[in-house]
Design a protein around this motif. Structure first.
Motif, PDB file in Angstrom:
ATOM      1  N   LYS A   1       0.088   3.613  -3.090  1.00  0.00           N
ATOM      2  CA  LYS A   1      -1.251   4.199  -3.112  1.00  0.00           C
ATOM      3  C   LYS A   1      -1.409   5.274  -2.041  1.00  0.00           C
ATOM      4  O   LYS A   1      -1.972   6.350  -2.299  1.00  0.00           O
ATOM      5  CB  LYS A   1      -2.299   3.105  -2.905  1.00  0.00           C
ATOM      6  N   VAL A   2      -0.923   4.982  -0.828  1.00  0.00           N
ATOM      7  CA  VAL A   2      -1.067   5.947   0.270  1.00  0.00           C
ATOM      8  C   VAL A   2      -0.221   7.188   0.001  1.00  0.00           C
ATOM      9  O   VAL A   2      -0.686   8.317   0.180  1.00  0.00           O
ATOM     10  CB  VAL A   2      -0.677   5.299   1.615  1.00  0.00           C
ATOM     11  N   TYR A   3       1.022   6.972  -0.440  1.00  0.00           N
ATOM     12  CA  TYR A   3       1.893   8.119  -0.721  1.00  0.00           C
ATOM     13  C   TYR A   3       1.303   8.997  -1.828  1.00  0.00           C
ATOM     14  O   TYR A   3       1.276  10.227  -1.709  1.00  0.00           O
ATOM     15  CB  TYR A   3       3.290   7.653  -1.113  1.00  0.00           C
ATOM     16  N   ASN A   4       0.832   8.388  -2.893  1.00  0.00           N
ATOM     17  CA  ASN A   4       0.269   9.161  -4.006  1.00  0.00           C
ATOM     18  C   ASN A   4      -0.988   9.917  -3.586  1.00  0.00           C
ATOM     19  O   ASN A   4      -1.238  11.037  -4.055  1.00  0.00           O
ATOM     20  CB  ASN A   4      -0.041   8.240  -5.195  1.00  0.00           C
ATOM     21  N   TYR A   5      -1.778   9.316  -2.706  1.00  0.00           N
ATOM     22  CA  TYR A   5      -2.970   9.992  -2.196  1.00  0.00           C
ATOM     23  C   TYR A   5      -2.571  11.245  -1.410  1.00  0.00           C
ATOM     24  O   TYR A   5      -3.136  12.333  -1.600  1.00  0.00           O
ATOM     25  CB  TYR A   5      -3.759   9.034  -1.310  1.00  0.00           C
ATOM     26  N   ILE A   6      -1.577  11.085  -0.531  1.00  0.00           N
ATOM     27  CA  ILE A   6      -1.106  12.222   0.270  1.00  0.00           C
ATOM     28  C   ILE A   6      -0.507  13.295  -0.635  1.00  0.00           C
ATOM     29  O   ILE A   6      -0.793  14.485  -0.487  1.00  0.00           O
ATOM     30  CB  ILE A   6      -0.072  11.757   1.312  1.00  0.00           C
ATOM     31  N   LEU A   7       0.316  12.860  -1.571  1.00  0.00           N
ATOM     32  CA  LEU A   7       0.964  13.813  -2.480  1.00  0.00           C
ATOM     33  C   LEU A   7      -0.068  14.573  -3.303  1.00  0.00           C
ATOM     34  O   LEU A   7       0.082  15.779  -3.555  1.00  0.00           O
ATOM     35  CB  LEU A   7       1.943  13.082  -3.403  1.00  0.00           C
TER      36      LEU A   7
ATOM     37  N   TYR B   1       0.777  -1.241   0.000  1.00  0.00           N
ATOM     38  CA  TYR B   1       0.000   0.000   0.000  1.00  0.00           C
ATOM     39  C   TYR B   1       0.812   1.297   0.000  1.00  0.00           C
ATOM     40  O   TYR B   1       0.219   2.374  -0.089  1.00  0.00           O
ATOM     41  CB  TYR B   1      -0.964   0.013   1.198  1.00  0.00           C
ATOM     42  N   GLN B   2       2.134   1.204   0.076  1.00  0.00           N
ATOM     43  CA  GLN B   2       2.893   2.444   0.208  1.00  0.00           C
ATOM     44  C   GLN B   2       2.720   3.374  -0.989  1.00  0.00           C
ATOM     45  O   GLN B   2       2.595   4.596  -0.818  1.00  0.00           O
ATOM     46  CB  GLN B   2       4.375   2.151   0.449  1.00  0.00           C
TER      47      GLN B   2
ATOM     48  N   LYS C   1     -11.233  -4.083   5.368  1.00  0.00           N
ATOM     49  CA  LYS C   1     -11.142  -2.768   4.737  1.00  0.00           C
ATOM     50  C   LYS C   1      -9.881  -2.048   5.183  1.00  0.00           C
ATOM     51  O   LYS C   1      -9.897  -0.872   5.546  1.00  0.00           O
ATOM     52  CB  LYS C   1     -12.376  -1.937   5.077  1.00  0.00           C
ATOM     53  N   PHE C   2      -8.764  -2.762   5.154  1.00  0.00           N
ATOM     54  CA  PHE C   2      -7.498  -2.209   5.644  1.00  0.00           C
ATOM     55  C   PHE C   2      -7.074  -0.990   4.841  1.00  0.00           C
ATOM     56  O   PHE C   2      -6.634   0.015   5.401  1.00  0.00           O
ATOM     57  CB  PHE C   2      -6.402  -3.283   5.588  1.00  0.00           C
ATOM     58  N   GLN C   3      -7.223  -1.043   3.514  1.00  0.00           N
ATOM     59  CA  GLN C   3      -6.817   0.096   2.688  1.00  0.00           C
ATOM     60  C   GLN C   3      -7.609   1.348   3.041  1.00  0.00           C
ATOM     61  O   GLN C   3      -7.056   2.442   3.152  1.00  0.00           O
ATOM     62  CB  GLN C   3      -6.966  -0.216   1.198  1.00  0.00           C
ATOM     63  N   ALA C   4      -8.915   1.201   3.217  1.00  0.00           N
ATOM     64  CA  ALA C   4      -9.747   2.350   3.590  1.00  0.00           C
ATOM     65  C   ALA C   4      -9.338   2.882   4.963  1.00  0.00           C
ATOM     66  O   ALA C   4      -9.334   4.098   5.189  1.00  0.00           O
ATOM     67  CB  ALA C   4     -11.217   1.951   3.589  1.00  0.00           C
TER      68      ALA C   4
END
Length: 198
Positions: free
Chosen positions: A34-40, A31-32, A74-77
């Motif tokens: 996806k999470v990083y791109n979301y934050i960015l 998930y790194q 729902k870990f990603q959410a």
């Protein structure tokens, strides 16, 4: 040997809560990006995104240790919501909270002030947690405790830490990662719950 990569997120979280750090590595790798791109996407600054990304997984580690994740599939959410709340905190500090709307992103998340406000009980738990964390930090290797203190007590970015210590940002991030792992182990051994809100 168990194939960790084939496991579900919830199975990996369970293993990690039992002390299997390889399980966390799989989750991080999964998930790194996806999470990083979301934050960015929200902050539009790589340095700030790196810091908030690291803080997100630090909070994930602490909340898994507390068994705050209920294993709903729902870990990603869940981790995205943690990241979202940290981004909201960042914008509140910068007085830019109105520049972000959930309509701009593809995640079903609540942009709600209530989510990041602290009750009196929260503040008491946070203060106790800080005392516990400070005691645990003293048991870390000097290179790790130094980074933790700079990050959380001096509020320095990872770039500032890297410049101050004359190391790369990746090295600073790596020291923080191992510090968190070691703090988690120490807290578990001493039956200390490190409080993490969001």
């Amino acid at each position: 040997m168990t194939n960790l990569s084939a496991m579900t997120d919830d199975e990996l979280v369970c293993l990690y809560s039992e002390g299997n750090n390889d399980a966390f590595d799989i989750l991080l790798n999964r998930y790194q990006s996806k999470v990083y791109n979301y934050i960015l996407y929200l902050v539009r600054d790589e340095e700030i995104a790196n810091d908030l990304f690291q803080d997100t997984f630090l909070k994930v580690i602490m909340r898994v240790q507390e068994q705050s994740y209920t294993g709903t599939g729902k870990f990603q959410a869940w981790i995205t919501r943690i990241a979202h709340n940290l981004v909201m905190d960042y914008f509140r500090e910068k007085e830019q909270i109105n520049t972000i709307s959930n309509d701009e992103v593809d995640y079903d998340l609540l942009n709600n002030v209530r989510l990041t406000e602290h009750t009196a009980e929260d503040k008491m738990l946070i203060n106790q947690s800080l005392k516990d964390a400070r005691a645990i930090m003293e048991l870390l290797p000097a290179s790790q405790s130094e980074v933790v203190k700079m990050r959380f007590y001096n509020n320095m970015s990872f770039k500032e830490i890297a410049d101050k210590l004359d190391i790369s940002i990746n090295t600073a991030l790596g020291r923080m990662r191992y510090a968190v792992i070691n703090m988690r182990t120490i807290a578990h051994d001493r039956h200390i719950a490190l409080y993490a809100n969001s």
